[in-house]
Design an enzyme around this catalytic site. Sequence first.
Site, PDB file in Angstrom:
ATOM      1  N   ARG A  86       0.800  -1.178   0.082  1.00  0.00           N
ATOM      2  CA  ARG A  86       0.071   0.139   0.139  1.00  0.00           C
ATOM      3  C   ARG A  86       0.776   1.350   0.094  1.00  0.00           C
ATOM      4  O   ARG A  86       0.442   2.319  -0.087  1.00  0.00           O
ATOM      5  CB  ARG A  86      -1.009  -0.075   1.073  1.00  0.00           C
ATOM      6  N   CYS A  87       2.072   1.155   0.010  1.00  0.00           N
ATOM      7  CA  CYS A  87       3.087   2.225   0.249  1.00  0.00           C
ATOM      8  C   CYS A  87       3.692   2.536  -1.190  1.00  0.00           C
ATOM      9  O   CYS A  87       4.293   1.579  -1.776  1.00  0.00           O
ATOM     10  CB  CYS A  87       3.953   2.054   1.301  1.00  0.00           C
TER      11      CYS A  87
END
Length: 113
Positions: free
Chosen positions: A9-10
Site C-alpha cells: 500500500r506504500c
Amino acid sequence: MITIYHNPRCSKSRQGLEILKNSGQEFEIINYLKDPLSEEKLRQILALLNIAPIALVRQNETIWKSDYKGKTLTEDEIISAMAKHPKLIERPIVINQDKAIIGRPPALIASLL
C-alpha cells in the site's frame, strides 16, 4: 538473495519493488504487515542497517502519536512496539547479504544491487 520488506500500500515500497524487478536479480518479497517480524528479526535488521531502533519508526503514524510519542522508551520497548504494530516500520527495507538499506528515496536501493 536479496530480500525486500514490502508494504504493497506504500508508494515508496512499490517503487522500490519495481527497481528490484528491473534489476534482473532474484529477490524475495516479505509483506511484513501480513507476516509480522519478530523482535529478534527486527534486531537483526537494525544491526544490518546500523541504526538505532527509533530511526526505523514511522513517527507520523497515528498509533505512534497516540500510544508512544512523548514517552521515554528504551530500545527494547521501541522494538517491541514495532513488532506489535508493524505499520510503524519504515519501508521498504532491502537486504542484500550483509548490507541493508531503507529505500527512502527508492533510488537508494540501487546502491545494494
